[in-house]
Write an enzyme that holds these catalytic residues in place. Structure first.
Site, mmCIF file in Angstrom:
data_model
loop_
_atom_site.group_PDB
_atom_site.id
_atom_site.type_symbol
_atom_site.label_atom_id
_atom_site.label_comp_id
_atom_site.label_asym_id
_atom_site.label_seq_id
_atom_site.Cartn_x
_atom_site.Cartn_y
_atom_site.Cartn_z
ATOM 1 N N THR A 59 50.240 42.044 50.706
ATOM 2 C CA THR A 59 50.720 41.753 49.358
ATOM 3 C C THR A 59 50.633 40.250 49.096
ATOM 4 O O THR A 59 50.093 39.482 49.913
ATOM 5 C CB THR A 59 52.132 42.362 49.134
ATOM 6 O OG1 THR A 59 52.465 42.207 47.757
ATOM 7 C CG2 THR A 59 53.208 41.724 50.005
ATOM 8 N N LYS A 63 46.120 38.670 49.532
ATOM 9 C CA LYS A 63 45.061 39.694 49.346
ATOM 10 C C LYS A 63 43.652 39.098 49.421
ATOM 11 O O LYS A 63 42.725 39.760 49.857
ATOM 12 C CB LYS A 63 45.266 40.431 48.022
ATOM 13 C CG LYS A 63 46.506 41.308 48.026
ATOM 14 C CD LYS A 63 46.671 42.081 46.741
ATOM 15 C CE LYS A 63 48.041 42.748 46.712
ATOM 16 N NZ LYS A 63 48.300 43.522 45.510
ATOM 17 N N ASP A 99 45.085 49.388 45.305
ATOM 18 C CA ASP A 99 45.808 49.088 44.053
ATOM 19 C C ASP A 99 45.052 49.679 42.866
ATOM 20 O O ASP A 99 45.653 50.189 41.915
ATOM 21 C CB ASP A 99 45.902 47.572 43.820
ATOM 22 C CG ASP A 99 46.927 46.908 44.714
ATOM 23 O OD1 ASP A 99 47.901 47.571 45.108
ATOM 24 O OD2 ASP A 99 46.750 45.708 45.026
ATOM 25 N N GLY A 120 46.715 39.672 31.015
ATOM 26 C CA GLY A 120 46.697 38.982 32.312
ATOM 27 C C GLY A 120 45.324 39.068 32.945
ATOM 28 O O GLY A 120 44.533 39.979 32.632
ATOM 29 N N ALA A 121 45.044 38.100 33.824
ATOM 30 C CA ALA A 121 43.715 38.027 34.439
ATOM 31 C C ALA A 121 43.823 37.657 35.916
ATOM 32 O O ALA A 121 42.916 37.059 36.477
ATOM 33 C CB ALA A 121 42.866 37.004 33.686
ATOM 34 N N GLY A 123 44.984 38.858 40.097
ATOM 35 C CA GLY A 123 44.450 39.811 41.063
ATOM 36 C C GLY A 123 44.645 41.265 40.641
ATOM 37 O O GLY A 123 43.742 42.092 40.804
ATOM 38 N N TYR A 209 57.668 46.819 38.435
ATOM 39 C CA TYR A 209 58.399 48.063 38.601
ATOM 40 C C TYR A 209 59.884 47.832 38.808
ATOM 41 O O TYR A 209 60.306 46.741 39.196
ATOM 42 C CB TYR A 209 57.826 48.898 39.754
ATOM 43 C CG TYR A 209 57.741 48.171 41.070
ATOM 44 C CD1 TYR A 209 56.586 47.503 41.424
ATOM 45 C CD2 TYR A 209 58.827 48.144 41.955
ATOM 46 C CE1 TYR A 209 56.498 46.821 42.633
ATOM 47 C CE2 TYR A 209 58.746 47.473 43.151
ATOM 48 C CZ TYR A 209 57.579 46.812 43.483
ATOM 49 O OH TYR A 209 57.502 46.137 44.673
HETATM 50 P P1 NDP Z 1 48.681 36.733 39.698
HETATM 51 O O1 NDP Z 1 49.538 35.556 39.984
HETATM 52 O O2 NDP Z 1 47.367 36.898 40.395
HETATM 53 O O3 NDP Z 1 48.356 36.755 38.105
HETATM 54 C C1 NDP Z 1 49.366 36.595 37.157
HETATM 55 C C2 NDP Z 1 48.772 36.664 35.740
HETATM 56 O O4 NDP Z 1 49.870 36.571 34.834
HETATM 57 C C3 NDP Z 1 47.820 35.528 35.392
HETATM 58 O O5 NDP Z 1 46.802 36.019 34.543
HETATM 59 C C4 NDP Z 1 48.725 34.540 34.652
HETATM 60 O O6 NDP Z 1 48.024 33.730 33.718
HETATM 61 C C5 NDP Z 1 49.633 35.505 33.918
HETATM 62 N N1 NDP Z 1 50.950 34.982 33.574
HETATM 63 C C6 NDP Z 1 51.907 34.528 34.440
HETATM 64 N N2 NDP Z 1 53.021 34.180 33.745
HETATM 65 C C7 NDP Z 1 52.761 34.413 32.435
HETATM 66 C C8 NDP Z 1 53.517 34.244 31.234
HETATM 67 N N3 NDP Z 1 54.758 33.765 31.252
HETATM 68 N N4 NDP Z 1 52.931 34.579 30.063
HETATM 69 C C9 NDP Z 1 51.686 35.095 30.029
HETATM 70 N N5 NDP Z 1 50.915 35.261 31.126
HETATM 71 C C10 NDP Z 1 51.451 34.934 32.316
HETATM 72 O O7 NDP Z 1 49.624 37.996 39.931
HETATM 73 P P2 NDP Z 1 49.208 39.487 40.334
HETATM 74 O O8 NDP Z 1 48.036 39.911 39.520
HETATM 75 O O9 NDP Z 1 49.137 39.597 41.804
HETATM 76 O O10 NDP Z 1 50.518 40.314 39.891
HETATM 77 C C11 NDP Z 1 50.823 40.481 38.527
HETATM 78 C C12 NDP Z 1 52.006 41.427 38.334
HETATM 79 O O11 NDP Z 1 51.690 42.726 38.797
HETATM 80 C C13 NDP Z 1 53.259 40.979 39.091
HETATM 81 O O12 NDP Z 1 54.344 41.078 38.218
HETATM 82 C C14 NDP Z 1 53.387 41.974 40.216
HETATM 83 O O13 NDP Z 1 54.752 42.225 40.517
HETATM 84 C C15 NDP Z 1 52.745 43.234 39.614
HETATM 85 N N6 NDP Z 1 52.149 44.106 40.644
HETATM 86 C C16 NDP Z 1 52.534 45.422 40.712
HETATM 87 C C17 NDP Z 1 51.978 46.280 41.632
HETATM 88 C C18 NDP Z 1 52.425 47.701 41.695
HETATM 89 O O14 NDP Z 1 52.052 48.401 42.649
HETATM 90 N N7 NDP Z 1 53.182 48.199 40.736
HETATM 91 C C19 NDP Z 1 50.940 45.835 42.582
HETATM 92 C C20 NDP Z 1 50.581 44.432 42.420
HETATM 93 C C21 NDP Z 1 51.186 43.617 41.484
HETATM 94 P P3 NDP Z 1 47.084 32.483 34.200
HETATM 95 O O15 NDP Z 1 45.827 33.133 34.724
HETATM 96 O O16 NDP Z 1 46.852 31.709 32.954
HETATM 97 O O17 NDP Z 1 47.879 31.751 35.232
#
Ligand code: NDP
Length: 265
Positions: A59, A63, A99, A120-121, A123, A209
């Site tokens: 996690t 990753k 995932d 969002g963009a 992982g 979640y």
């Molecule tokens: P990352 O850190 O790789 O990406 C986060 C993304 O969110 C980026 O695109 C970032 O923008 C954007 N972001 C962060 N804060 C804000 C904000 N305040 N307003 C708008 N955009 C924002 O995280 P992950 O992709 O690893 O995880 C994302 C979410 O998914 C987490 O909340 C995690 O808990 C959840 N998750 C759930 C899983 C499940 O099994 N249910 C599995 C994996 C993750 P920028 O690119 O501009 O920084």
């Protein structure tokens, strides 16, 4: 007894051990699943092999390290560029990304969905976008910055930021894959834009979640069908479990893993 673990930093909050251990018990499989706090992602291969683990999950924030240090990769993990599951194949590590399929399983029952907006963009957005394009959905990504724009364009997604988003576009399903709402009360996009998109959508899914995020509250306010990321978490775990145990999970097993997930530890 076969050993499994989850690598993360932090990892103390992870519910994967209780989910997998419940599954092992139901199956009568001689396995034990623990948590491993891993400080430095570059150590992942060494710690995995020296720890004698048969399999692992990975996690945040490891990753991409897991991807880099796998000896071979499942085709989907290769496309996504991130690995959340390791299998020890006689001292060689095979990397998978469950995932992506976990997310797909979580929306499989939604009907009449063609167009999907991913907020969002990061992982998670990447794994979701790749599987949805493979399943022939029309996928658009909206992010606050241009990070990873080329990745999404390369897979045939449309990509916008808050300034250039065509406000007339409409979607059947909106997915929050940002961390907005995780430990704050932020919306993942400007409220006016988000509310108009949700109003005209059919479904809303948050990858976060275990809580009602501001994004989900908005979907509820507009009487949309919505769900949080629990099913995504469960199904990515079920697919990893099938790889760990070389079995096909039936409904009883899936239910025991869901109950394991909900257990207060
Ligand atoms: P990352 O850190 O790789 O990406 C986060 C993304 O969110 C980026 O695109 C970032 O923008 C954007 N972001 C962060 N804060 C804000 C904000 N305040 N307003 C708008 N955009 C924002 O995280 P992950 O992709 O690893 O995880 C994302 C979410 O998914 C987490 O909340 C995690 O808990 C959840 N998750 C759930 C899983 C499940 O099994 N249910 C599995 C994996 C993750 P920028 O690119 O501009 O920084």
């Amino acid at each position: 007894m076969k050993k499994f673990t989850i690598f993360g930093n932090p990892v103390s909050h992870s519910k994967s051990p209780q989910m997998h251990n419940a599954g092992f018990k139901t199956l009568g499989f001689d396995g034990e699943y623990s948590k491993t706090h891993l400080e430095n992602g570059d150590d992942i291969k060494k710690v995995f092999l020296e720890g004698g683990f048969s399999g692992a999950n990975i996690t945040v924030p490891h990753k991409e390290y897991a991807y880099r240090y796998a000896d071979s990769l499942d085709p989907l993990a290769k496309k996504i560029g991130a690995v959340n599951t390791y299998i020890n194949d006689d001292g060689k590590i095979k990397g998978y990304n469950t995932d992506a399929f976990g997310f797909y399983k979580s929306i499989e029952k939604f009907e009449d969905v063609n167009s999907i907006l991913i907020l969002g963009a990061g992982g998670t957005a990447k794994s979701i976008a790749v599987i949805l394009k493979e399943k022939n959905f029309d996928v658009t990504v909206l992010n606050r910055s241009e990070n990873s724009k080329d990745f999404f364009i390369g897979f045939g997604c449309e990509f916008y930021n808050f300034d250039n988003f065509p406000k007339e576009k409409r979607f059947d399903l909106i997915v929050n894959s940002t961390s907005a709402g995780l430990s704050d009360q932020n919306y993942p996009a400007p409220l006016e834009l988000l509310e108009s998109l949700i109003k005209d959508s059919k479904y809303a899914v948050d990858c976060i979640y275990g809580k009602m995020t501001p994004f989900l509250e908005l979907a509820k306010k507009h009487f949309k069908i919505y769900k949080d990321g629990e099913d995504m978490l469960l199904f990515q775990g079920v697919i990893a479990f099938e790889l760990f145990t070389n079995t096909k999970a039936n409904q009883k097993l899936i239910q025991s893993m869901r109950e394991g997930l909900k257990k207060i530890d």
